[in-house]
Design an enzyme around this catalytic site. Structure first.
Site, PDB file in Angstrom:
ATOM      1  CB  CYS A 185     -46.142  35.499 -45.980  1.00  0.00           C
ATOM      2  SG  CYS A 185     -44.646  36.491 -45.801  1.00  0.00           S
ATOM      3  CG  HIS A 237     -51.456  37.975 -44.450  1.00  0.00           C
ATOM      4  ND1 HIS A 237     -50.714  36.841 -44.190  1.00  0.00           N
ATOM      5  CD2 HIS A 237     -50.593  38.862 -45.026  1.00  0.00           C
ATOM      6  CE1 HIS A 237     -49.465  37.022 -44.598  1.00  0.00           C
ATOM      7  NE2 HIS A 237     -49.374  38.243 -45.103  1.00  0.00           N
ATOM      8  CD  GLU A 285     -55.796  40.436 -44.625  1.00  0.00           C
ATOM      9  OE1 GLU A 285     -56.231  39.291 -44.376  1.00  0.00           O
ATOM     10  OE2 GLU A 285     -54.817  40.936 -44.038  1.00  0.00           O
ATOM     11  CE  LYS A 320     -48.789  37.206 -40.686  1.00  0.00           C
ATOM     12  NZ  LYS A 320     -50.084  36.580 -41.023  1.00  0.00           N
ATOM     13  CG  HIS A 366     -45.180  37.872 -41.050  1.00  0.00           C
ATOM     14  ND1 HIS A 366     -45.454  36.559 -41.409  1.00  0.00           N
ATOM     15  CD2 HIS A 366     -45.543  38.623 -42.125  1.00  0.00           C
ATOM     16  CE1 HIS A 366     -45.943  36.532 -42.620  1.00  0.00           C
ATOM     17  NE2 HIS A 366     -46.016  37.766 -43.081  1.00  0.00           N
ATOM     18  CG  PHE A 403     -42.659  39.787 -50.110  1.00  0.00           C
ATOM     19  CD1 PHE A 403     -43.684  40.598 -49.684  1.00  0.00           C
ATOM     20  CD2 PHE A 403     -41.381  40.069 -49.676  1.00  0.00           C
ATOM     21  CE1 PHE A 403     -43.464  41.668 -48.831  1.00  0.00           C
ATOM     22  CE2 PHE A 403     -41.127  41.139 -48.821  1.00  0.00           C
ATOM     23  CZ  PHE A 403     -42.173  41.942 -48.399  1.00  0.00           C
TER      24      PHE A 403
END
Length: 416
Positions: free
Chosen positions: A153, A288, A299, A320, A325, A391
């Site tokens: 991502c 994010h 985060e 998002k 996403h 990830f």
């Protein structure tokens, strides 16, 4: 002294519509492109933009990228004839996390039902993750370095960072850069569901007390980056700048972020240091913000470590909440959303946010369109931060800046 990297073109295809201006308009209005648990680009019809041959030979993620790139290049003034630089000096870097999953799944079903002899030879060039970069370069005659960044991502954010490095090193005069993704199939959703990341409620509201996961979307975002000197020499209109980039790796876990937030915080710090921007000069933060309990918590820990007390005052939201996403495209689309917010002096809200999670600590979470404070940087520019985490422990951050767009009037800070 490294050359300044300026943005002269923006292009986007997202669940909010076709066009970078449409992305900003609908995001600021608090509209959502999410429906039935997915963020699909329902207004995008490939035949409106591409030839039959292009459609037949490309996966949907590449089609999205081609249209976003065409918009960005048109805005940059590259539509007539060859690029305004030697073709060998124009690079193309496009992030993509999963590649042409639709093409792969379709042909796998053909193999199962009809046999190997019916599998299309076009499957490989359609499904390969570098297809978007390759097709954009081919369509527009870009003969510099062309590559795909695949780091989950954070792919598109790291693609923009790579473009910044290419310009700074003198390896390119301009870079067409961004990200694209179209992996919304039931197989992909099932994988994220069993991984515990997908929202079971069908709504994704980052930072909300009742958040329960992400929703998957599709889209593409492309920017045209040039050196300031090159853009000035050809009389291009500058839309903004990429001031700084930082990237680190958690080296912690296959999917879970480092709970301390330390490595992610360092990515933000590196971006701020490269940009020569202090936390107190940030006018907007596009987080994010996936909407999972773990990601939002880690985060916020990272942002608090990096920004300190300044975090409490910076207007913060996650787009998002209205696009879903976009995986490998997320960082580019969110960089465009950040630049648009800075240019138009209005930040988009986190759509659907009702009860902020008090466990996240003090945050200036935006629940309605918010006018941004007066510019804090020299030259009447606002600074913004966009973060991406993927990830595998990939952390990336961009510091962006822009002056008011013509006709902008919102220059006072507001808060809901």
């Amino acid at each position: 002294m490294r050359p300044r990297a300026v943005v002269t073109g923006l292009g986007a295809v997202t669940p909010l519509g076709v066009g970078a201006d449409e992305l900003h308009r609908r995001a600021v209005a608090g509209e959502s492109g999410l429906a039935d648990g997915l963020g699909l680009c329902r207004d995008f019809r490939p035949a409106d933009h591409l030839s039959r041959q292009q459609i037949r030979r490309t996966d949907r993620f590449t089609q999205l990228a081609l249209v976003a790139a065409a918009e960005a290049l048109a805005q940059a003034g590259w539509t007539d004839g060859p690029p305004p630089y030697p073709a060998e000096r124009v690079a193309c870097v496009v992030g993509c996390a999963l590649g042409g999953t639709a093409s792969f799944e379709t042909q796998a079903e053909v193999l199962r039902q009809q046999g190997a002899e019916f599998v299309s030879p076009l499957m490989v060039p359609a499904m390969m993750a570098n297809a978007a970069a390759s097709q954009i370069a081919q369509r527009h005659g870009l003969r510099g370095e062309a590559l795909c960044l695949a780091s989950a991502c954070s792919s598109a954010t790291q693609a923009i960072g790579t473009a910044l490095l290419l310009l700074a090193a003198g390896a390119a005069d301009a870079v067409v850069v961004g990200g694209a993704e179209a992996s919304t199939s039931e197989l992909v959703r099932a994988a994220f569901r069993t991984a515990g990341a997908l929202s079971e409620s069908g709504r994704s509201v980052p930072f909300d007390r009742d958040r329960d996961g992400l929703l998957i979307g599709e889209g593409a975002g492309i920017l045209v980056l040039e050196t300031e000197a090159g853009a000035a020499a050809r009389g291009a209109t500058v839309l903004g700048e990429v001031l700084g980039y930082g990237s680190t790796c958690d080296a912690h876990h296959l999917t879970a972020p480092d709970p301390t937030g330390g490595p992610a915080a360092r990515a933000v710090t590196l971006a701020l240091e490269a940009a020569c921007v202090t936390p107190g000069q940030l006018g907007y933060l596009n987080a994010h913000g996936t909407g999972t309990v773990l990601n939002d918590s880690s985060e916020c820990e990272a942002l608090r470590l990096a920004l300190g007390p300044a975090l409490d005052a910076v207007p913060l939201s996650s787009t998002k909440s209205c696009t879903g996403h976009l995986f490998g495209a997320a960082g580019a689309v969110e960089a465009i959303a950040t630049l648009q917010a800075l240019r138009h002096a209005t930040a988009p809200p986190t759509v659907g946010l009702r009860e902020p999670d008090e466990k996240l600590g003090p945050l200036n979470l935006i629940r309605h369109a918010t006018p941004l404070a007066a510019p804090a940087l020299p030259g009447g520019r606002r600074a913004g931060l966009s973060t991406s985490f993927g990830f595998g422990g990939h952390n990336a951050a961009l510091v962006l800046a822009a002056a008011d767009a013509p006709g902008t009037t919102g220059t006072t800070k507001g808060q809901e």
